[in-house]
Design a protein around this motif. Structure first.
Motif, PDB file in Angstrom:
ATOM      1  N   LEU A   4     -42.675   4.640  -1.961  1.00 49.16           N
ATOM      2  CA  LEU A   4     -43.350   3.661  -1.091  1.00 49.16           C
ATOM      3  C   LEU A   4     -42.443   2.460  -0.844  1.00 49.16           C
ATOM      4  N   VAL A   5     -41.818   1.971  -1.921  1.00 44.60           N
ATOM      5  CA  VAL A   5     -40.937   0.801  -1.798  1.00 44.60           C
ATOM      6  C   VAL A   5     -39.751   1.132  -0.891  1.00 44.60           C
ATOM      7  N   VAL A 102     -48.283   5.587   4.098  1.00 38.90           N
ATOM      8  CA  VAL A 102     -48.574   4.314   3.429  1.00 38.90           C
ATOM      9  C   VAL A 102     -47.315   3.449   3.308  1.00 38.90           C
ATOM     10  N   GLY A 103     -46.184   4.077   3.012  1.00 33.29           N
ATOM     11  CA  GLY A 103     -44.935   3.321   2.882  1.00 33.29           C
ATOM     12  C   GLY A 103     -44.559   2.637   4.187  1.00 33.29           C
ATOM     13  N   LYS A 104     -44.633   3.370   5.275  1.00 34.09           N
ATOM     14  CA  LYS A 104     -44.301   2.790   6.577  1.00 34.09           C
ATOM     15  C   LYS A 104     -45.322   1.689   6.933  1.00 34.09           C
ATOM     16  N   PHE A 105     -46.589   1.962   6.620  1.00 27.73           N
ATOM     17  CA  PHE A 105     -47.628   0.965   6.903  1.00 27.73           C
ATOM     18  C   PHE A 105     -47.350  -0.333   6.149  1.00 27.73           C
ATOM     19  N   LEU A 106     -47.016  -0.203   4.864  1.00 28.55           N
ATOM     20  CA  LEU A 106     -46.728  -1.401   4.070  1.00 28.55           C
ATOM     21  C   LEU A 106     -45.590  -2.192   4.705  1.00 28.55           C
TER      22      LEU A 106
ATOM     23  N   ALA B 105     -30.461   9.096  -0.299  1.00 32.62           N
ATOM     24  CA  ALA B 105     -30.110   9.249  -1.721  1.00 32.62           C
ATOM     25  C   ALA B 105     -31.215   8.645  -2.586  1.00 32.62           C
ATOM     26  N   ARG B 106     -31.683   7.467  -2.195  1.00 34.48           N
ATOM     27  CA  ARG B 106     -32.753   6.827  -2.969  1.00 34.48           C
ATOM     28  C   ARG B 106     -34.023   7.664  -2.940  1.00 34.48           C
ATOM     29  N   LEU B 107     -34.341   8.224  -1.763  1.00 31.20           N
ATOM     30  CA  LEU B 107     -35.540   9.067  -1.667  1.00 31.20           C
ATOM     31  C   LEU B 107     -35.441  10.278  -2.581  1.00 31.20           C
ATOM     32  N   LYS B 108     -34.221  10.788  -2.737  1.00 33.32           N
ATOM     33  CA  LYS B 108     -34.024  11.987  -3.540  1.00 33.32           C
ATOM     34  C   LYS B 108     -33.816  11.649  -5.015  1.00 33.32           C
ATOM     35  N   GLY B 109     -33.725  10.360  -5.286  1.00 31.61           N
ATOM     36  CA  GLY B 109     -33.487   9.951  -6.666  1.00 31.61           C
ATOM     37  C   GLY B 109     -32.059  10.201  -7.114  1.00 31.61           C
TER      38      GLY B 109
END
Lengths: 275, 308
Positions: A4-5, A102-106, B105-109
């Protein structure tokens, strides 16, 4: 939470790059400042602070402007990414679809919050320094800012729902404008027409109250134009506010509901989209 | 029972309305294997990839990627052990290549510190800080490859990966895939570039109108198709016709002139004929054998000559 962040941060960075954030801040600041500095002239005769007058006039304009800004921010959030082809890749990453929504909404909601804090907040500070504010009017002003954020977020959520329901960006834009017209202009006209036509007074006051609460922009109006004595006197809503007797907590909860419901429907719809 | 295959499809069908895009497709890609997925446009290659990624559900059949059903992941996000490069990969154009890769990369950890190395590997180190909107198609493709390789996933699904790459980068790309295989990873590569995929894939899967019409190594498919092997024989001046008469049965004479013969035979007869040609020395000076390439094999199966 991490996803989300990351997604919200990406949306904010994108907003900064596209100068969306800057444009909204400038617009809101220009609106609030011009109303604060030019629109507070009648304060002498009704013994209200310039800030109270600003709340009344700013709330009236916010109702029109903020839903439009919010819908413009949100209408292509999902369908735009689908059309550009970026959504396909994103959904092959280890993120759940609800997290994408939710992430995009935030991100979008925080963009709006920042714009309100800088734009409206800045105008509030100018009023403070020019001696046009007291404690009561500051409370009304902060309520205005907070409820503006909720109103904007509700329309961002509505924009997301549109974005998840249609398959083309252009359609989403059209539907978003139609939604704005419906909630901001036509709904109240319709309600007014209904009341005028009801010469026998067969409509119960409760039904009218429910109809008012079924529109987020009306909830926002009730919160801000009947919130404090000074503002409601200025807005000519004192009687209406007292008569309706809405609890502030209920109004806030309803506005939050207007954020949560479209967002929940967006998630439900988005889960089922096959690419 | 745990399966050894990294990718498994069992009688998978996919329909959109009345249109059947895939019909009972069964194939398996083992560990450390590279399979080329071939077929005309609209044959169902991209749909097959999307099914493997859980982006869409199969109507019938079972799919397993790394032992898990991707359909269960629909709406829940995919495992991190899959790298995917879509055809015509698109990115947020307002971001730089480096920012895009760090985002994924962050999304994939995956540690963002690996991004710069990956960008250098695909030759984008100098353009890394430029906006993606200024990238050429080839550069976007390279960025796409970099993101697919993030976190060294076990399964690579690559849809037309070398489109827009220059020959040097293509070679670098296939070296990278080879390295991936040596580390035990598998790759499913959809491609139209038959000549370059021929030497780089272990097995070939050919789709025709949603049906898997061929699946096997190139040698197996060639043999099954019964495609002729062409033999070019160089003889001494004026000896070509004499040689032709003396070779005997089991072949077809395609072309003859004063000192060359062009023959064709079935793959199984090839050794026998070469032996006979060797016996005809010194009249026979040289022999060149041309086995049918992937292009011919593909043409055979995709044109409708192959079994359904």
């Amino acid at each position: 939470m991490r996803a989300l962040v990351i997604l919200a941060g990406n949306e904010i960075r994108d907003g900064l790059r596209n100068r969306w954030v800057a444009a909204i801040i400038l617009l809101l600041a220009a609106l609030a400042l011009s109303l604060a500095l030019l629109g507070s002239a009648p304060s002498g005769t009704v013994q209200a602070t310039p800030m109270s007058i600003t709340v009344a006039s700013l709330a009236s304009l916010t109702v029109y402007l903020l839903p439009l800004i919010a819908l413009m921010l949100a209408f292509d959030a999902l369908v735009g990414e689908l059309e550009r082809g970026t959504l396909l890749l994103l959904l092959t990453y280890p993120v759940a679809r609800w997290q994408v929504v939710v992430g995009k909404f935030l991100g979008h909601s925080l963009i709006l919050l920042a714009a309100l804090l800088v734009g409206y907040g800045g105008a509030g500070l100018v009023l403070q320094f020019t001696g046009g504010a007291d404690a009561e009017s500051w409370i009304a002003y902060l309520v205005l800012m907070a409820s503006s954020w909720l109103l904007g977020s509700a329309f961002i959520a509505l924009g997301y729902l549109v974005s998840a329901l249609v398959r083309e960006r252009a359609t989403a834009a059209g539907v978003a404008v139609a939604l704005w017209l419906l909630f901001v202009v036509l709904y109240d006209l319709g309600l007014l027409g209904l009341l005028l036509a009801d010469t026998q007074q067969r409509l119960s006051p409760d039904l009218v109250a429910v109809l008012l609460l079924a529109n987020p922009t009306d909830i926002f109006r009730i919160i801000n134009l009947t919130g404090t004595e000074a503002v409601s006197l200025l807005a000519g809503m004192a009687e209406a506010g007292r008569a309706a007797g809405f609890q502030p907590a209920l109004l806030v909860a309803l506005l939050l509901g207007w954020v949560a419901l479209p967002l929940g429907l967006t998630v439900a719809r988005f889960q089922r989209i096959e690419l | 029972m745990a399966s050894r295959a990294s990718i498994e499809l069992e009688r998978v069908s996919k329909r959109y309305g009345a249109h059947e895009v895939l019909h009972e497709v069964s194939l398996a890609v083992g560990q450390a294997e590279c399979v080329a997925l071939l077929g005309h446009n609209g044959a169902g290659k991209t749909t097959l990839m999307k099914l493997l990624l859980g982006l869409t559900r199969p109507c019938d059949g079972k799919i397993r990627v790394n032992g898990a059903e991707p359909t269960h992941l629909l709406g829940k996000g995919l495992g991190a052990d899959i790298g995917f490069l879509p055809e015509n990969v698109m990115f947020h154009t307002a971001m730089s290549g480096r920012e895009v890769l760090r985002f994924y990369a962050r999304l994939k950890g995956v540690a963002v510190s690996t991004c710069d190395r990956l960008l250098a590997e695909v030759g984008l180190d100098e353009a890394a800080r430029r906006r993606v909107s200024t990238y050429s198609k080839g550069m976007r493709q390279r960025l796409g490859l970099a993101q697919a390789l993030l976190g060294t996933p076990h399964v690579l699904l690559l849809d037309e990966p070398t489109t827009g790459l220059d020959p040097v980068l293509r070679e670098t790309f296939y070296q990278r895939v080879r390295q991936h295989q040596e580390e035990g990873g598998c790759a499913l590569i959809s491609s139209h570039a038959l000549t370059e995929i021929e030497a780089r894939s272990d097995r070939v899967a050919i789709l025709r109108q949603g049906r898997l019409v061929a699946f096997g190594s190139l040698a197996e498919l060639r043999e099954r198709a019964g495609l002729p092997v062409r033999i070019r024989v160089v003889t001494g001046a004026g000896e070509a016709s004499g040689v032709a008469e003396r070779i005997g049965a089991g072949l077809h004479l395609d072309h003859i002139n004063n000192e060359t013969l062009e023959l064709s035979c079935l793959g199984g007869d090839k050794l026998d004929i070469v032996t006979r040609l060797a016996d005809l020395r010194p009249a026979v000076h040289d022999v060149e054998i041309h086995a049918p390439g992937l292009g011919e094999v593909y043409a055979h199966y995709s044109a409708g000559d192959g079994p359904q």
